[in-house]
Write a protein that holds these residues in place. Structure first.
Motif, mmCIF file in Angstrom:
data_model
loop_
_atom_site.group_PDB
_atom_site.id
_atom_site.type_symbol
_atom_site.label_atom_id
_atom_site.label_comp_id
_atom_site.label_asym_id
_atom_site.label_seq_id
_atom_site.Cartn_x
_atom_site.Cartn_y
_atom_site.Cartn_z
ATOM 1 N N GLY A 25 0.941 -3.694 10.187
ATOM 2 C CA GLY A 25 -0.276 -4.339 10.617
ATOM 3 C C GLY A 25 -1.549 -3.939 9.910
ATOM 4 N N PHE A 26 -1.443 -3.337 8.731
ATOM 5 C CA PHE A 26 -2.637 -2.943 7.999
ATOM 6 C C PHE A 26 -2.923 -3.917 6.860
ATOM 7 N N GLU A 27 -4.199 -4.097 6.583
ATOM 8 C CA GLU A 27 -4.625 -4.817 5.391
ATOM 9 C C GLU A 27 -4.606 -3.835 4.226
ATOM 10 N N VAL A 28 -4.322 -4.332 3.034
ATOM 11 C CA VAL A 28 -4.201 -3.479 1.849
ATOM 12 C C VAL A 28 -5.239 -3.868 0.809
ATOM 13 N N VAL A 29 -5.901 -2.869 0.250
ATOM 14 C CA VAL A 29 -6.704 -3.032 -0.952
ATOM 15 C C VAL A 29 -5.914 -2.357 -2.070
ATOM 16 N N SER A 30 -5.468 -3.133 -3.049
ATOM 17 C CA SER A 30 -4.522 -2.629 -4.046
ATOM 18 C C SER A 30 -5.165 -2.564 -5.423
ATOM 19 N N VAL A 31 -5.034 -1.400 -6.094
ATOM 20 C CA VAL A 31 -5.568 -1.210 -7.452
ATOM 21 C C VAL A 31 -4.500 -0.540 -8.311
ATOM 22 N N LYS A 32 -4.701 -0.596 -9.633
ATOM 23 C CA LYS A 32 -3.628 -0.183 -10.542
ATOM 24 C C LYS A 32 -3.822 1.180 -11.187
ATOM 25 N N ASP A 33 -4.954 1.863 -10.914
ATOM 26 C CA ASP A 33 -5.117 3.214 -11.454
ATOM 27 C C ASP A 33 -6.248 3.928 -10.727
ATOM 28 N N GLY A 34 -6.400 5.226 -11.008
ATOM 29 C CA GLY A 34 -7.393 6.026 -10.316
ATOM 30 C C GLY A 34 -8.824 5.609 -10.615
ATOM 31 N N LYS A 35 -9.090 5.211 -11.844
ATOM 32 C CA LYS A 35 -10.439 4.775 -12.214
ATOM 33 C C LYS A 35 -10.845 3.549 -11.409
ATOM 34 N N GLU A 36 -9.945 2.585 -11.326
ATOM 35 C CA GLU A 36 -10.234 1.372 -10.562
ATOM 36 C C GLU A 36 -10.393 1.704 -9.075
ATOM 37 N N ALA A 37 -9.580 2.654 -8.578
ATOM 38 C CA ALA A 37 -9.688 3.060 -7.177
ATOM 39 C C ALA A 37 -11.048 3.678 -6.896
ATOM 40 N N GLN A 94 -14.956 0.959 6.558
ATOM 41 C CA GLN A 94 -14.338 -0.037 5.689
ATOM 42 C C GLN A 94 -12.900 0.281 5.310
ATOM 43 N N ILE A 95 -12.542 1.548 5.367
ATOM 44 C CA ILE A 95 -11.194 1.927 4.940
ATOM 45 C C ILE A 95 -10.718 3.139 5.739
ATOM 46 N N ALA A 96 -9.432 3.125 6.113
ATOM 47 C CA ALA A 96 -8.894 4.204 6.943
ATOM 48 C C ALA A 96 -8.468 5.402 6.109
ATOM 49 N N LEU A 97 -7.851 5.150 4.949
ATOM 50 C CA LEU A 97 -7.363 6.233 4.106
ATOM 51 C C LEU A 97 -6.969 5.705 2.742
ATOM 52 N N VAL A 98 -6.651 6.626 1.833
ATOM 53 C CA VAL A 98 -6.237 6.299 0.473
ATOM 54 C C VAL A 98 -4.817 6.823 0.244
ATOM 55 N N ILE A 99 -3.950 5.971 -0.309
ATOM 56 C CA ILE A 99 -2.612 6.380 -0.743
ATOM 57 C C ILE A 99 -2.572 6.204 -2.247
ATOM 58 N N SER A 100 -2.418 7.305 -2.979
ATOM 59 C CA SER A 100 -2.528 7.243 -4.439
ATOM 60 C C SER A 100 -1.324 7.861 -5.136
ATOM 61 N N ASP A 101 -0.878 7.173 -6.169
ATOM 62 C CA ASP A 101 0.070 7.753 -7.113
ATOM 63 C C ASP A 101 -0.619 8.921 -7.830
ATOM 64 N N ILE A 102 0.142 9.754 -8.515
ATOM 65 C CA ILE A 102 -0.446 10.836 -9.311
ATOM 66 C C ILE A 102 -0.588 10.404 -10.770
ATOM 67 N N GLU A 103 0.489 9.942 -11.379
ATOM 68 C CA GLU A 103 0.453 9.535 -12.792
ATOM 69 C C GLU A 103 -0.122 8.136 -12.926
ATOM 70 N N MET A 104 -1.313 8.023 -13.493
ATOM 71 C CA MET A 104 -1.921 6.714 -13.707
ATOM 72 C C MET A 104 -2.809 6.767 -14.945
ATOM 73 N N PRO A 105 -2.891 5.652 -15.697
ATOM 74 C CA PRO A 105 -3.762 5.638 -16.873
ATOM 75 C C PRO A 105 -5.229 5.788 -16.505
ATOM 76 N N GLU A 106 -5.987 6.328 -17.438
ATOM 77 C CA GLU A 106 -7.438 6.501 -17.364
ATOM 78 C C GLU A 106 -7.881 7.589 -16.384
ATOM 79 N N MET A 107 -7.349 7.606 -15.162
ATOM 80 C CA MET A 107 -7.663 8.673 -14.211
ATOM 81 C C MET A 107 -6.454 8.898 -13.313
ATOM 82 N N ASP A 108 -5.923 10.136 -13.308
ATOM 83 C CA ASP A 108 -4.740 10.398 -12.492
ATOM 84 C C ASP A 108 -5.128 10.636 -11.027
ATOM 85 N N GLY A 109 -4.119 10.730 -10.174
ATOM 86 C CA GLY A 109 -4.370 10.857 -8.745
ATOM 87 C C GLY A 109 -5.027 12.169 -8.351
#
Length: 308
Positions: A205-217, A233-248
């Motif tokens: 039941g959550f809405e998702v804001v989806s981005v492809k790397d740490g910089k965009e996040a 506006q947002i409850a929490l952040v779920i982030s990968d660690i390995e991402m281009p431009e800026m890691d988690g």
């Protein structure tokens, strides 16, 4: 080749500095590829392979390595290329992704290169093999492609993305006691991994804001903060660690440094493994770490975040 990873335990200081080390290799052609050293356990000459009935078409055979039986995936074939030939001269890269050990067959292995995540870029639009890329970089004036291994593994052995319905009910109850906004930001450079998390999160039941790397996040969070309190506006952040431009790790550290973002709850969700993870979670100020991909564990982590 046996000594190429001898100093891997000394490389953990790179994590948290937005740096990584790539092990570069080639498949059936001139194109160079890379994989994060932290995911690599061993590199060795391809051992004798045993072919058994009903193997997946991308699995070249079964190998017995260090007392374990592992499937050897033909990485060239997996991304739509030619099958690997000259097996006796090929190498296998033993890696750990998503709680399991895999062996990837490659034509040759080159060297380890120390890099900054800012030099790792999203794949260019319209690139021929973008379907299997998470990032690209330039080394010695040559394009190096970083493959979406999670997508390859999902095609060979799809994971169950269904979350226990009881977890959704528990989260709903927790939100009755402590109402929060029902929106979560997800950052992951792997299309497959991002979709897995999105489906799990929307199923409760959550809405998702989806981005492809740490910089965009980080840019998205700053944009949100410019319109009002981030907690509204947002409850929490779920982030990968390995991402281009800026890691988690760097994303988390930047969130903690920013006065309007520092209170956000951050879950790091990664296929990386190793004992250094928990130390790095604490060092950069993340609230928790979860290895990919178990929807129930992810759901429990979200519930913990909302309660806290």
């Amino acid at each position: 080749m046996t000594g190429i990873l001898d100093s891997v335990n000394q490389r953990t200081q790179l994590v948290g500095q937005n740096r990584l080390e790539l092990l570069t290799f080639r498949l059936m052609g001139r194109q160079r590829y890379g994989i994060n050293v932290f995911k690599v356990k061993e590199v060795l000459q391809c051992p004798k392979l045993t072919v058994i009935p009903n193997l997946h078409r991308l699995v070249k055979g079964i190998a017995h390595i260090r007392g374990h039986t592992v499937s050897v995936i033909d990485l060239s074939l997996a991304i739509g290329g030619r099958p690997t030939t000259d097996i006796d001269k090929a190498f296998v890269v033993i890696a750990e992704f998503n709680r399991s050990i895999q062996a990837f067959l490659v034509s040759s292995v080159e060297r380890i290169i120390n890099m900054h995540w800012e030099a790792i870029l999203p794949p260019p639009q319209g690139s021929g093999r973008a379907h299997y890329l998470t990032a690209v970089t330039n080394i010695d004036n040559e394009l190096v492609e970083i493959l979406d291994v999670e997508k390859i593994l999902a095609e060979i052995a799809p994971v169950d993305e269904t979350m226990d319905a009881n977890i959704g009910a528990e989260i709903a109850q927790a939100q009755m006691d402590k109402p929060t906004v029902r929106r979560i930001l997800i950052a992951d450079d792997s299309t497959v991994a991002r979709k897995q998390v999105e489906r799990a999160i929307t199923s409760i039941g959550f809405e998702v804001v989806s981005v492809k790397d740490g910089k965009e996040a980080y840019e998205k969070l700053l944009e949100m903060a410019s319109h009002g309190p981030i907690d509204d506006q947002i409850a929490l952040v779920i982030s990968d660690i390995e991402m281009p431009e800026m890691d988690g790790y760097t994303l988390t550290a930047e969130i903690r440094r920013h006065p309007e973002l520092k209170g956000l709850y951050v879950i790091l969700h990664s296929s990386l493994s190793g004992v250094f993870n928990q130390a790095m979670v604490e060092r950069v100020g993340a609230n928790s770490f979860i290895a990919k991909f178990n929807p129930d564990e992810l759901g429990h982590a979200v519930k913990t975040a909302l309660i806290n």
